[in-house]
Design a protein around this motif. Structure first.
Motif, PDB file in Angstrom:
ATOM      1  N   THR A 426       0.834  -1.198   0.000  1.00 55.82           N
ATOM      2  CA  THR A 426       0.000   0.000   0.000  1.00 55.82           C
ATOM      3  C   THR A 426       0.870   1.250   0.000  1.00 55.82           C
ATOM      4  O   THR A 426       2.032   1.233   0.415  1.00 55.82           O
ATOM      5  N   TYR A 427       0.274   2.325  -0.495  1.00 56.12           N
ATOM      6  CA  TYR A 427       0.938   3.634  -0.488  1.00 56.12           C
ATOM      7  C   TYR A 427      -0.005   4.658   0.118  1.00 56.12           C
ATOM      8  O   TYR A 427      -1.207   4.664  -0.170  1.00 56.12           O
ATOM      9  N   SER A 428       0.539   5.525   0.952  1.00 54.83           N
ATOM     10  CA  SER A 428      -0.211   6.645   1.504  1.00 54.83           C
ATOM     11  C   SER A 428       0.765   7.805   1.684  1.00 54.83           C
ATOM     12  O   SER A 428       1.770   7.671   2.402  1.00 54.83           O
ATOM     13  N   GLY A 429       0.477   8.908   1.023  1.00 49.22           N
ATOM     14  CA  GLY A 429       1.403  10.040   1.099  1.00 49.22           C
ATOM     15  C   GLY A 429       0.964  11.170   0.197  1.00 49.22           C
ATOM     16  O   GLY A 429      -0.222  11.283  -0.160  1.00 49.22           O
ATOM     17  N   SER A 430       1.906  11.989  -0.212  1.00 51.67           N
ATOM     18  CA  SER A 430       1.594  13.111  -1.082  1.00 51.67           C
ATOM     19  C   SER A 430       1.236  12.618  -2.472  1.00 51.67           C
ATOM     20  O   SER A 430       1.579  11.499  -2.866  1.00 51.67           O
ATOM     21  N   ALA A 431       0.551  13.461  -3.232  1.00 51.79           N
ATOM     22  CA  ALA A 431       0.080  13.066  -4.558  1.00 51.79           C
ATOM     23  C   ALA A 431       1.258  12.693  -5.460  1.00 51.79           C
ATOM     24  O   ALA A 431       2.268  13.398  -5.516  1.00 51.79           O
ATOM     25  N   LEU A 435       4.703   4.874  -8.294  1.00 51.42           N
ATOM     26  CA  LEU A 435       4.716   4.025  -7.110  1.00 51.42           C
ATOM     27  C   LEU A 435       5.882   3.058  -7.225  1.00 51.42           C
ATOM     28  O   LEU A 435       5.973   2.292  -8.190  1.00 51.42           O
ATOM     29  N   SER A 436       6.768   3.093  -6.233  1.00 52.13           N
ATOM     30  CA  SER A 436       7.974   2.261  -6.265  1.00 52.13           C
ATOM     31  C   SER A 436       7.941   1.249  -5.125  1.00 52.13           C
ATOM     32  O   SER A 436       6.937   1.095  -4.428  1.00 52.13           O
ATOM     33  N   GLY A 437       9.043   0.536  -4.930  1.00 49.26           N
ATOM     34  CA  GLY A 437       9.114  -0.472  -3.878  1.00 49.26           C
ATOM     35  C   GLY A 437       8.415  -1.761  -4.230  1.00 49.26           C
ATOM     36  O   GLY A 437       8.053  -2.551  -3.352  1.00 49.26           O
ATOM     37  N   GLY A 463      10.977  -2.160 -10.464  1.00 48.75           N
ATOM     38  CA  GLY A 463      10.371  -2.051  -9.145  1.00 48.75           C
ATOM     39  C   GLY A 463       9.343  -0.960  -8.994  1.00 48.75           C
ATOM     40  O   GLY A 463       8.946  -0.626  -7.870  1.00 48.75           O
ATOM     41  N   SER A 464       8.861  -0.386 -10.106  1.00 48.75           N
ATOM     42  CA  SER A 464       7.900   0.714  -9.994  1.00 48.75           C
ATOM     43  C   SER A 464       6.895   0.684 -11.135  1.00 48.75           C
ATOM     44  O   SER A 464       7.078  -0.007 -12.138  1.00 48.75           O
ATOM     45  N   ILE A 465       5.822   1.454 -10.982  1.00 52.26           N
ATOM     46  CA  ILE A 465       4.818   1.640 -12.021  1.00 52.26           C
ATOM     47  C   ILE A 465       4.489   3.122 -12.124  1.00 52.26           C
ATOM     48  O   ILE A 465       4.667   3.883 -11.167  1.00 52.26           O
ATOM     49  N   THR A 466       4.024   3.521 -13.295  1.00 49.27           N
ATOM     50  CA  THR A 466       3.596   4.901 -13.515  1.00 49.27           C
ATOM     51  C   THR A 466       2.095   4.904 -13.758  1.00 49.27           C
ATOM     52  O   THR A 466       1.599   4.220 -14.664  1.00 49.27           O
ATOM     53  N   LEU A 467       1.376   5.672 -12.959  1.00 48.73           N
ATOM     54  CA  LEU A 467      -0.082   5.720 -13.029  1.00 48.73           C
ATOM     55  C   LEU A 467      -0.552   6.741 -14.062  1.00 48.73           C
ATOM     56  O   LEU A 467       0.203   7.635 -14.479  1.00 48.73           O
ATOM     57  N   ASP A 468      -1.824   6.621 -14.428  1.00 51.53           N
ATOM     58  CA  ASP A 468      -2.424   7.548 -15.394  1.00 51.53           C
ATOM     59  C   ASP A 468      -2.852   8.851 -14.741  1.00 51.53           C
ATOM     60  O   ASP A 468      -3.114   9.835 -15.428  1.00 51.53           O
ATOM     61  N   ARG A 469      -2.929   8.822 -13.420  1.00 51.43           N
ATOM     62  CA  ARG A 469      -3.327  10.018 -12.677  1.00 51.43           C
ATOM     63  C   ARG A 469      -2.656   9.986 -11.321  1.00 51.43           C
ATOM     64  O   ARG A 469      -2.265   8.934 -10.827  1.00 51.43           O
ATOM     65  N   VAL A 471      -2.226  10.055  -7.278  1.00 51.37           N
ATOM     66  CA  VAL A 471      -3.003   9.507  -6.172  1.00 51.37           C
ATOM     67  C   VAL A 471      -2.303   9.815  -4.861  1.00 51.37           C
ATOM     68  O   VAL A 471      -1.091  10.059  -4.815  1.00 51.37           O
ATOM     69  N   THR A 472      -3.075   9.776  -3.784  1.00 48.84           N
ATOM     70  CA  THR A 472      -2.498   9.913  -2.441  1.00 48.84           C
ATOM     71  C   THR A 472      -2.560   8.609  -1.664  1.00 48.84           C
ATOM     72  O   THR A 472      -1.842   8.440  -0.690  1.00 48.84           O
ATOM     73  N   LYS A 473      -3.440   7.673  -2.107  1.00 50.94           N
ATOM     74  CA  LYS A 473      -3.530   6.354  -1.495  1.00 50.94           C
ATOM     75  C   LYS A 473      -3.692   5.311  -2.595  1.00 50.94           C
ATOM     76  O   LYS A 473      -4.445   5.529  -3.550  1.00 50.94           O
ATOM     77  N   ALA A 474      -2.999   4.197  -2.428  1.00 54.27           N
ATOM     78  CA  ALA A 474      -3.094   3.156  -3.455  1.00 54.27           C
ATOM     79  C   ALA A 474      -2.799   1.785  -2.856  1.00 54.27           C
ATOM     80  O   ALA A 474      -2.074   1.661  -1.872  1.00 54.27           O
ATOM     81  N   VAL A 475      -3.376   0.764  -3.492  1.00 54.31           N
ATOM     82  CA  VAL A 475      -3.076  -0.633  -3.195  1.00 54.31           C
ATOM     83  C   VAL A 475      -2.677  -1.285  -4.511  1.00 54.31           C
ATOM     84  O   VAL A 475      -3.401  -1.178  -5.503  1.00 54.31           O
ATOM     85  N   VAL A 476      -1.524  -1.955  -4.524  1.00 53.48           N
ATOM     86  CA  VAL A 476      -0.999  -2.564  -5.745  1.00 53.48           C
ATOM     87  C   VAL A 476      -0.691  -4.033  -5.468  1.00 53.48           C
ATOM     88  O   VAL A 476      -0.022  -4.354  -4.482  1.00 53.48           O
ATOM     89  N   GLY A 477      -1.187  -4.918  -6.338  1.00 47.18           N
ATOM     90  CA  GLY A 477      -0.918  -6.337  -6.135  1.00 47.18           C
ATOM     91  C   GLY A 477      -1.440  -7.169  -7.289  1.00 47.18           C
ATOM     92  O   GLY A 477      -1.759  -6.650  -8.369  1.00 47.18           O
ATOM     93  N   LEU A 478      -1.528  -8.476  -7.060  1.00 47.81           N
ATOM     94  CA  LEU A 478      -1.947  -9.433  -8.081  1.00 47.81           C
ATOM     95  C   LEU A 478      -3.441  -9.722  -7.951  1.00 47.81           C
ATOM     96  O   LEU A 478      -3.934  -9.987  -6.854  1.00 47.81           O
ATOM     97  N   SER A 479      -4.134  -9.683  -9.072  1.00 47.17           N
ATOM     98  CA  SER A 479      -5.587  -9.883  -9.042  1.00 47.17           C
ATOM     99  C   SER A 479      -5.927 -11.362  -8.950  1.00 47.17           C
ATOM    100  O   SER A 479      -5.124 -12.235  -9.290  1.00 47.17           O
TER     101      SER A 479
END
Length: 589
Positions: A426-431, A435-437, A463-469, A471-479
């Motif tokens: 998960t990520y929580s922080g400034s916009a 998203l790395s790590g 080790g990272s992804i670039t989003l289309d917009r 965000v300040t909070k995100a969850v990244v994983g396998l569906s």
């Protein structure tokens, strides 16, 4: 052509075997499913999408198999232990314990091939471990980064482990203030009881507190496979199940009053049994049936019904480990040999025994991700933590990850708190749009919940992804997909049953709870998405509220003789099904 609306208002019978397809006369048929994958069954009857797993750490050596073992010192001091090839690592509070910035570990004598044959019993901050290839070990904890694994020096003779390598016990338990060992190579049917209150003293005698040695008398070899203490000491052997008590009374056992009685003759596998409620759940010797050994007052003895009788296929591949998660819904978790995690919602007093299967996100080789170990520890006062080791192919290499399920008792109203992705972070922080790590998912196509709204999938690179917009909070994983398929609908007809007759489901009402987004249709290849937004909704924002109520769907199905209903959730969002109300027309020809 009579029209009827049916009520499928409970799923407490779980997933049924294909051999039950014709049993419309069976009382549990209407509360059963043909498929229940990545759904949990609650004791109240709902089928809810399971939560995802949080990535904790990679095991020390991903080329080797690893086992999780729970260690519970108190309700607040609980640990998960990673037993690998000649080492132990430690986890607490959904994190790995570090020392000077690296994983804290101690050495152990157990080899990779021996890990799943270890038996253990714990009292306070000391755990005794047994394996027939090693002397008995004692694991002691005095602090988060202060653990010792030492060889036990027993007092008294003969003691388990003294007389040479063929006298090392395979099983251990505590019973009535005694430490009990069983099954050495030389004496596979023998039990050693320590002195009362003196766990490492095996000096025998005739006084009430003295140590004892007993051997199960039998016409055939009944090697002891497990020891479990309930109202008596249950002894599972390869040839049957026995109980140890004080001559049939409620008194404590002594050297002069011990009675060992056979209770059943099914035979037990070497997988450690699970105490659950007033019963012991054990794996039969072929490793494909789980039986419930419980005292029956009518017969004044123990009975052991088969808990897989309604779905023999759920464990047909074989079971190699079991774990019990008591809270919130009392589930027995079974690690299958093929890497599927089978769950059994078990509430005997309410007659709830419901099987469900769980397949983790990602892949190993050309197949599904493989669950290799599971263990449960007390988490909070309301919920236990379930930990797993999952094997996947990541960026062309085999990886084994320690992961912990998010909170099962889902009651979130904030969409940014949804955790329905596996091996997620998960990520929580400034916009931000970066998203790395995410190096543990390098090269994987990952799903994203961005500020509570579903985002387009991305591929992890460096080790990272670039989003289309931003965000300040995100969850990244396998569906992963959650799928429920009903049994063949039985609605009756003018001439008796509707089974085998042409029928059509014209509409379906789903009664939902805490749900956002779901698909429904007559098969997995014919699904329609149920809208939870209007055309004016902002698609980058989460749905304002979770649905708790009814959704009516026009069911676009042709006439056929089956009458299945399939419900699927493949987005990182919650879904709980309380009931299904189909309207169907049956032709009598």
């Amino acid at each position: 052509m009579p029209r009827i609306t049916l009520a499928l208002n409970s799923f407490v019978s779980g997933e049924f075997s294909a051999r039950m397809d014709g049993r419309i006369d069976f009382e549990k048929y209407s509360s059963a499913t043909k498929t229940l994958e990545n759904f949990l069954v609650s004791p109240q009857g709902a089928a809810s999408r399971r939560v995802g797993t949080q990535h904790i750490a990679e095991v020390k050596d991903s080329t080797k198999k690893t086992r999780l073992i729970p260690f519970e010192f108190s309700t607040t001091q609980t640990y998960i232990l990673e037993f690998g090839d000649q080492y132990i690592r430690f986890y607490k509070d959904k994190g790995q314990i570090l020392s000077s910035g690296v994983a804290y570990e101690i050495s152990s004598p157990y080899l990779e091939a021996e890990l799943f044959d270890i038996k253990f019993a714990q009292s306070a901050d000391v755990m005794y471990l047994c394996h027939p290839n090693h002397d008995v070990r004692k694991l002691s904890r005095t602090g988060h980064t202060n653990w010792t694994l030492s060889t036990v020096s027993f007092t008294g003779s003969p003691s388990p482990g003294l007389s040479g390598s063929d006298n090392r016990p395979s099983c251990v338990s505590f019973f009535e203030q005694r430490l009990v060992f069983a099954n050495t190579n030389n004496n596979p049917q023998s039990l050693w009881f320590s002195k009362a209150g003196d766990y490492e003293n095996f000096t025998t005698g005739t006084n009430a507190a003295d140590a004892m040695i007993y051997t199960i008398a039998s016409n055939q070899v009944n090697a002891i496979q497990y020891l479990k203490a309930v109202r008596t000491l249950v002894v599972g052997t390869t040839g049957g199940e026995f109980t140890v008590s004080a001559d049939g009374t409620d008194a404590s056992i002594t050297p002069t009053n011990v009675t060992i009685k056979r209770q059943s003759s099914f035979g037990s596998a070497g997988v450690d049994a699970i105490p659950a409620g007033n019963a012991i759940l054990f794996l039969q010797k072929a490793k494909r049936k789980i039986r419930e050994l419980a005292y029956n007052f009518d017969s004044d003895g123990y009975v052991a019904p088969d808990l897989t009788i309604l779905n023999e296929s759920v464990t047909a591949s074989g079971i190699n480990q079991m774990a019990y998660q008591q809270e919130p819904d009392s589930i027995i978790w079974c690690v299958r040999d093929d890497g599927v995690l089978a769950g059994l919602t078990y509430q005997r007093a309410e007659n709830v025994t419901a099987w469900h299967r769980h397949i983790f996100g990602g892949a190993f080789g050309s197949g599904n991700a493989v669950c290799e170990s599971a263990a449960s520890i007390s988490g909070t006062l309301t919920e236990d933590e379930l930990w797993v080791i999952v094997k996947r192919t990541i960026n062309g290499a085999t990886k084994r990850y320690v992961e912990c399920f998010s909170s099962f008792d889902f009651d979130e109203t904030d969409a940014t708190s949804f955790r329905f992705l596996d091996s997620h972070l998960t990520y929580s922080g400034s916009a931000t749009t970066t998203l790395s790590g995410l190096s543990h998912l390098e090269g994987q196509t990952v799903s994203i919940l961005a500020d509570g709204s579903v985002h387009a999938d991305k591929t992890v690179s460096s080790g990272s992804i670039t989003l289309d917009r931003s965000v300040t909070k995100a969850v990244v994983g396998l569906s992963y997909d959650s799928v429920l398929q009903t049994m063949r609908i039985e609605g009756g007809a003018a001439e008796g049953t509707s089974q085998g007759k042409t029928k059509r489901i014209s509409k379906v009402v789903l009664r939902l709870f805490e749900t956002v987004g779901v698909k429904v249709g007559p098969s997995l290849t014919e699904l329609e998405t149920i809208p939870f937004r209007t055309t004016s909704s902002d698609m980058s924002s989460p749905v304002d509220t979770l649905l708790a109520g009814d959704k009516e769907i026009e069911f676009r199905d042709d006439y056929n003789s089956d009458g299945f209903i399939v419900i699927k959730q493949d987005q990182p969002l919650p879904c709980s099904i309380l009931a299904i109300y189909p309207t169907l027309v049956t032709s009598d020809g």
